[in-house]
Design a protein around this motif. Structure first.
Motif, PDB file in Angstrom:
ATOM      1  N   PRO A 457       0.759  -1.060  -0.018  1.00  0.00           N
ATOM      2  CA  PRO A 457       0.147   0.003  -0.073  1.00  0.00           C
ATOM      3  C   PRO A 457       0.829   1.229   0.059  1.00  0.00           C
ATOM      4  CG  PRO A 457      -0.865  -1.480   1.652  1.00  0.00           C
ATOM      5  CD  PRO A 457       0.628  -1.961   1.069  1.00  0.00           C
ATOM      6  N   PHE A 458       0.279   2.428  -0.581  1.00  0.00           N
ATOM      7  CA  PHE A 458       0.975   3.571  -0.466  1.00  0.00           C
ATOM      8  C   PHE A 458       0.239   4.513   0.077  1.00  0.00           C
ATOM      9  CE2 PHE A 458       0.777   7.523  -3.490  1.00  0.00           C
ATOM     10  CZ  PHE A 458       1.562   8.320  -3.104  1.00  0.00           C
ATOM     11  N   VAL A 459       0.949   5.181   1.172  1.00  0.00           N
ATOM     12  CA  VAL A 459       0.383   6.091   2.183  1.00  0.00           C
ATOM     13  C   VAL A 459       1.064   7.573   1.797  1.00  0.00           C
ATOM     14  CG1 VAL A 459       0.109   6.963   4.446  1.00  0.00           C
ATOM     15  CG2 VAL A 459       0.396   4.454   4.132  1.00  0.00           C
ATOM     16  N   PRO A 460       0.325   8.316   0.969  1.00  0.00           N
ATOM     17  CA  PRO A 460       0.873   9.321   0.440  1.00  0.00           C
ATOM     18  C   PRO A 460       1.384  10.347   1.481  1.00  0.00           C
ATOM     19  CG  PRO A 460      -1.267   9.198  -0.742  1.00  0.00           C
ATOM     20  CD  PRO A 460      -1.113   8.017   0.545  1.00  0.00           C
ATOM     21  N   SER A 461       0.934  10.796   2.718  1.00  0.00           N
ATOM     22  CA  SER A 461       1.363  11.489   3.600  1.00  0.00           C
ATOM     23  C   SER A 461       2.847  10.879   4.229  1.00  0.00           C
ATOM     24  CB  SER A 461       0.387  11.617   4.762  1.00  0.00           C
ATOM     25  OG  SER A 461       0.219  10.332   5.408  1.00  0.00           O
ATOM     26  N   ARG A 462       3.023   9.544   4.149  1.00  0.00           N
ATOM     27  CA  ARG A 462       4.081   9.132   4.734  1.00  0.00           C
ATOM     28  C   ARG A 462       5.333   8.868   3.427  1.00  0.00           C
ATOM     29  NH1 ARG A 462       3.522   3.187   5.999  1.00  0.00           N
ATOM     30  NH2 ARG A 462       3.595   3.085   4.029  1.00  0.00           N
ATOM     31  N   ASP A 463       4.643   8.252   2.355  1.00  0.00           N
ATOM     32  CA  ASP A 463       5.727   7.751   1.454  1.00  0.00           C
ATOM     33  C   ASP A 463       5.762   8.948   0.235  1.00  0.00           C
ATOM     34  OD1 ASP A 463       5.432   5.142   2.573  1.00  0.00           O
ATOM     35  OD2 ASP A 463       3.698   4.988   1.596  1.00  0.00           O
ATOM     36  N   GLN A 464       5.075   9.894   0.270  1.00  0.00           N
ATOM     37  CA  GLN A 464       5.051  10.923  -0.509  1.00  0.00           C
ATOM     38  C   GLN A 464       4.896  10.636  -2.152  1.00  0.00           C
ATOM     39  OE1 GLN A 464       8.290  13.996  -0.056  1.00  0.00           O
ATOM     40  NE2 GLN A 464       8.802  12.854   1.843  1.00  0.00           N
ATOM     41  N   VAL A 466       4.646   6.938  -5.020  1.00  0.00           N
ATOM     42  CA  VAL A 466       4.581   5.522  -5.515  1.00  0.00           C
ATOM     43  C   VAL A 466       5.525   5.595  -6.776  1.00  0.00           C
ATOM     44  CG1 VAL A 466       2.321   5.654  -6.552  1.00  0.00           C
ATOM     45  CG2 VAL A 466       3.299   3.427  -5.859  1.00  0.00           C
ATOM     46  N   ARG A 467       6.155   4.473  -7.013  1.00  0.00           N
ATOM     47  CA  ARG A 467       7.022   4.253  -8.231  1.00  0.00           C
ATOM     48  C   ARG A 467       6.342   3.134  -8.964  1.00  0.00           C
ATOM     49  NH1 ARG A 467      12.098   6.802  -7.341  1.00  0.00           N
ATOM     50  NH2 ARG A 467      12.570   7.459  -5.143  1.00  0.00           N
ATOM     51  N   ILE A 468       5.962   3.230 -10.064  1.00  0.00           N
ATOM     52  CA  ILE A 468       5.463   2.127 -11.014  1.00  0.00           C
ATOM     53  C   ILE A 468       6.415   1.894 -12.018  1.00  0.00           C
ATOM     54  CG2 ILE A 468       3.691   1.890 -12.864  1.00  0.00           C
ATOM     55  CD1 ILE A 468       2.113   4.241 -11.544  1.00  0.00           C
ATOM     56  N   ALA A 469       6.978   0.775 -11.880  1.00  0.00           N
ATOM     57  CA  ALA A 469       8.238   0.142 -12.626  1.00  0.00           C
ATOM     58  C   ALA A 469       7.604  -0.705 -13.777  1.00  0.00           C
ATOM     59  CB  ALA A 469       9.153  -0.623 -11.728  1.00  0.00           C
ATOM     60  N   TYR A 470       8.605  -0.449 -14.828  1.00  0.00           N
ATOM     61  CA  TYR A 470       8.301  -1.330 -16.226  1.00  0.00           C
ATOM     62  C   TYR A 470       9.463  -1.347 -17.171  1.00  0.00           C
ATOM     63  CZ  TYR A 470       7.657   3.526 -17.394  1.00  0.00           C
ATOM     64  OH  TYR A 470       7.689   5.156 -17.249  1.00  0.00           O
ATOM     65  N   GLU A 471       9.735  -1.910 -18.133  1.00  0.00           N
ATOM     66  CA  GLU A 471      10.584  -2.166 -18.910  1.00  0.00           C
ATOM     67  C   GLU A 471      10.461  -1.799 -20.371  1.00  0.00           C
ATOM     68  OE1 GLU A 471      12.700  -5.983 -18.776  1.00  0.00           O
ATOM     69  OE2 GLU A 471      14.759  -4.833 -19.219  1.00  0.00           O
ATOM     70  N   LEU A 472      11.196  -0.899 -20.924  1.00  0.00           N
ATOM     71  CA  LEU A 472      11.165  -0.674 -22.444  1.00  0.00           C
ATOM     72  C   LEU A 472      12.265  -1.323 -23.321  1.00  0.00           C
ATOM     73  CD1 LEU A 472      10.676   3.082 -21.820  1.00  0.00           C
ATOM     74  CD2 LEU A 472       8.893   1.463 -22.054  1.00  0.00           C
ATOM     75  N   SER A 473      11.823  -1.610 -24.371  1.00  0.00           N
ATOM     76  CA  SER A 473      12.797  -2.296 -25.318  1.00  0.00           C
ATOM     77  C   SER A 473      13.427  -1.025 -26.225  1.00  0.00           C
ATOM     78  CB  SER A 473      12.264  -3.432 -26.327  1.00  0.00           C
ATOM     79  OG  SER A 473      11.015  -2.540 -26.988  1.00  0.00           O
ATOM     80  N   GLU A 474      12.998  -0.200 -26.173  1.00  0.00           N
ATOM     81  CA  GLU A 474      13.596   1.203 -26.971  1.00  0.00           C
ATOM     82  C   GLU A 474      13.011   2.547 -26.525  1.00  0.00           C
ATOM     83  OE1 GLU A 474      10.230   1.280 -30.550  1.00  0.00           O
ATOM     84  OE2 GLU A 474      12.459   0.213 -30.908  1.00  0.00           O
ATOM     85  N   PRO A 475      13.891   3.392 -26.698  1.00  0.00           N
ATOM     86  CA  PRO A 475      13.319   4.854 -25.937  1.00  0.00           C
ATOM     87  C   PRO A 475      11.994   5.193 -26.609  1.00  0.00           C
ATOM     88  CG  PRO A 475      15.722   5.116 -26.974  1.00  0.00           C
ATOM     89  CD  PRO A 475      15.036   3.620 -27.462  1.00  0.00           C
ATOM     90  N   GLY A 500      15.160   0.228 -21.472  1.00  0.00           N
ATOM     91  CA  GLY A 500      15.861  -0.299 -20.356  1.00  0.00           C
ATOM     92  C   GLY A 500      14.620  -0.266 -19.114  1.00  0.00           C
ATOM     93  N   GLN A 501      14.846  -0.624 -17.879  1.00  0.00           N
ATOM     94  CA  GLN A 501      13.965  -0.659 -16.664  1.00  0.00           C
ATOM     95  C   GLN A 501      13.695   0.895 -16.446  1.00  0.00           C
ATOM     96  OE1 GLN A 501      13.487  -3.819 -13.958  1.00  0.00           O
ATOM     97  NE2 GLN A 501      13.022  -2.133 -12.431  1.00  0.00           N
ATOM     98  N   GLN A 502      12.733   1.161 -16.136  1.00  0.00           N
ATOM     99  CA  GLN A 502      12.189   2.502 -16.052  1.00  0.00           C
ATOM    100  C   GLN A 502      11.039   2.688 -14.904  1.00  0.00           C
ATOM    101  OE1 GLN A 502      14.111   5.041 -17.279  1.00  0.00           O
ATOM    102  NE2 GLN A 502      15.161   3.646 -18.616  1.00  0.00           N
ATOM    103  N   GLU A 503      10.681   3.883 -14.614  1.00  0.00           N
ATOM    104  CA  GLU A 503       9.754   4.154 -13.303  1.00  0.00           C
ATOM    105  C   GLU A 503       9.163   5.420 -13.680  1.00  0.00           C
ATOM    106  OE1 GLU A 503      11.792   3.447  -9.805  1.00  0.00           O
ATOM    107  OE2 GLU A 503      12.288   5.554  -9.521  1.00  0.00           O
ATOM    108  N   THR A 504       7.794   5.382 -13.428  1.00  0.00           N
ATOM    109  CA  THR A 504       6.897   6.779 -13.379  1.00  0.00           C
ATOM    110  C   THR A 504       6.493   6.589 -11.939  1.00  0.00           C
ATOM    111  OG1 THR A 504       6.341   6.648 -15.714  1.00  0.00           O
ATOM    112  CG2 THR A 504       4.819   7.867 -14.184  1.00  0.00           C
ATOM    113  N   VAL A 505       6.555   8.122 -11.393  1.00  0.00           N
ATOM    114  CA  VAL A 505       6.154   8.291  -9.997  1.00  0.00           C
ATOM    115  C   VAL A 505       4.868   9.075  -9.979  1.00  0.00           C
ATOM    116  CG1 VAL A 505       8.478   8.226  -9.085  1.00  0.00           C
ATOM    117  CG2 VAL A 505       7.438  10.440  -9.690  1.00  0.00           C
TER     118      VAL A 505
END
Length: 540
Positions: A457-464, A466-475, A500-505
């Protein structure tokens, strides 16, 4: 959790809590282990093994750090880790000491594990070849028959400390000659060894009722930590230790700061001690609970000794405060700084002092007269992201850089950029552990998935964020959409990402900038010609 189910901050919090409220923990028997176990050679790894960095020790241009036994080698610009089976069995590195000069190349790691009611000691890993190999050593505990301690002219009764719980190795220190190692062992007190940890000797500190002891005087007090019935001594519960350039030993306890000059040492190794407390005066130490000690190398005169102190809940007194104290004359006088700040760790160069605390990183370039607070850390790479504020838990300086350990990864600042901390906002390198979305060898802890989100779970007041991870084969340009439980889109995040492996927050807000309510949210990530999805539990 994505990494380990047992975390250093939880252990330290439990350990400190047990001391502050005077709790006793149940008997924990030694875990089965092979004391002769040696680590294999260091193996290169791409990043820290954890994003929770709470223990560090500098050795020349290398930085050793926990919670596993890892090192950043500056010359090779890479992380390496010691493959030690004992660290795969719920043990973590709880304290570190390193020495790297022409005579000695020692690395000491104090091990601890979660007893369920606090951190327990589980021995040491010792290297005498600069970390190329390690030998396992036993915990610094007593035999049940160890009910007396010889101290100079006195034979003192003692409580044998046989339990691992509460005796975790809080701090380690090496003598300048490298021939003696000291451990601040919590309830097991202060101990030292001259045979690389094969045997340990219990150091006798002043009882709570005395400010000084010396071996030539006869005493009649019991040696042991404070117990539930009120017997024992808070000053025999030790949390920090330092041996300075003169051979003076400094020990921080729950009841003050203890100093032993090398000239007080007898042939048997007994030492005279002087204890300082916050009650002495407003020009003494800021608090009685001394959690960290650091020596500052200076070009002329005696090296200053800096200490982080907290207000102890037991035996305190009205003059106790959180803060930093420093002595530049071996304990004759003290000066206070950062009063009111909860400081966890201190590091120092000749011309600069750093303090890691709950309000940020503090830096002083005038010997602690003025301080600048650094609460945010701009990054060199746009591909890396930190929350708006992170809490520095430990700080260290190597020949080439300043290092700050946080719960969001390991921060590095080139030494040449350090002066800019006082006047500007230099850019940091951020090293973070990344769990692969498509591991070569999937496990239960690291499964083969297309995407994941953490913390969850993601607690915005504590964690600020959340990172969503995934992998891209090309830019490509990546679009992440967040939906509520009724599949109403609440937020779209778009960014150009490399391969490569990337993340969106995501910061837990909707398109209007309002915090979303507690509930289950779904997300989709557009990858090449396919879409992957996952869910996030938001808990406000």
């Amino acid at each position: 959790m994505l990494f380990r189910s047992f975390s250093v901050p939880i252990m330290k919090r439990l350990g400190l809590f047990a001391v502050l409220v005077g709790l006793l923990v149940p008997t924990i028997h030694a875990q089965s282990q092979d004391w002769k176990q040696q680590a294999k050679q260091l193996s290169p790894i791409g990043a820290p093994v954890s994003n929770q960095i709470q223990v560090m020790a500098a050795a020349g241009d290398s930085l050793w750090h926990g919670p596993l036994l890892s090192v950043y080698v500056e010359e090779a610009e890479r992380f390496e880790t010691a493959e030690v089976d004992v660290l795969e069995r719920d043990n973590v590195v709880f304290s570190l000491a390193a020495q790297n000069d022409a005579r000695n190349a020692q690395i000491w790691a104090g091990l601890a594990f979660d007893t369920g009611s606090g951190a327990g000691t589980n021995g040491f890993l010792v290297s005498t070849d600069g970390g190329r190999s390690f030998v396992r050593r036993s915990p610094q505990l007593d035999d049940p028959a160890d009910t007396t301690v010889a101290y100079g002219a006195s034979m003192l009764s003692a409580d044998a400390v046989t339990r691992q719980a509460g005796s975790s190795p809080q701090d380690l220190a090496l003598s300048p000659e490298g021939d003696t190692t000291w451990v601040a062992g919590g309830r097991s007190g202060l101990r030292w060894t001259v045979d690389q940890g094969q045997t340990w000797v219990r150091a006798v500190l002043p009882p709570d009722t005395s400010r000084a002891i010396e071996p030539g005087t006869r005493y009649d007090f019991r040696v042991g930590p404070r117990l539930e019935d009120g017997s024992g001594h808070l000053n025999h519960i030790v949390y920090s230790v330092l041996v300075d350039e003169t051979g003076t030993v400094w020990a921080g306890t729950v009841a003050g700061l203890n100093r032993s000059r090398s000239g007080t040492k007898t042939a048997a190794g007994d030492r005279g001690w002087r204890r300082y407390t916050a009650r002495d005066s407003q020009r003494s130490v800021t608090g009685n609970f001394v959690v960290a000690l650091t020596e500052q190398p200076r070009p002329r005169g005696r090296n200053p000794v800096w200490m982080a102190t907290w207000a102890a809940q037991q035996g305190g007194g009205r003059l106790q405060r959180f803060g930093v104290s420093v002595t530049t004359d071996g304990g004759t006088t003290f000066r206070q700084a950062l009063v009111g700040e909860r400081i966890f760790d201190i590091a120092a160069r000749q011309d600069r002092v750093y303090a890691a605390g709950s309000s940020g990183l503090f830096v002083s370039d005038d010997q602690g007269k003025t301080w600048r607070s650094v609460a945010s850390f701009p990054l060199q790479s746009d591909e890396k992201t930190l929350p708006a504020s992170v809490t520095p838990r430990t700080v260290a300086t190597t020949d080439a850089a300043l290092w700050v350990g946080t719960n969001e990864g390991l921060l590095r600042l080139d030494r040449d950029a350090e002066p800019a901390l006082v006047t500007g906002r230099p850019a940091w390198q951020l090293f973070r552990a990344e769990v692969p979305v498509n591991p070569e060898e999937p496990t239960e802890q690291v499964p083969d998935v297309s995407t994941y989100a953490y913390p969850n779970p993601f607690v915005p007041s504590r964690d600020q964020l959340v990172r969503i991870a995934y992998e891209l084969s090309e830019p490509q340009t990546v679009e992440v959409n967040i939906y509520d439980f009724s599949m109403n889109r609440v937020r779209t995040l778009t960014a150009q990402k490399p391969a490569g492996q990337q993340e969106t927050v995501w910061d837990g807000t909707d398109a209007q900038g309002l915090r979303v309510p507690t509930g289950t949210y779904f997300y989709t990530v557009q990858l090449d010609n396919r879409t992957v999805d996952g869910k996030i539990l938001v808990a406000n």
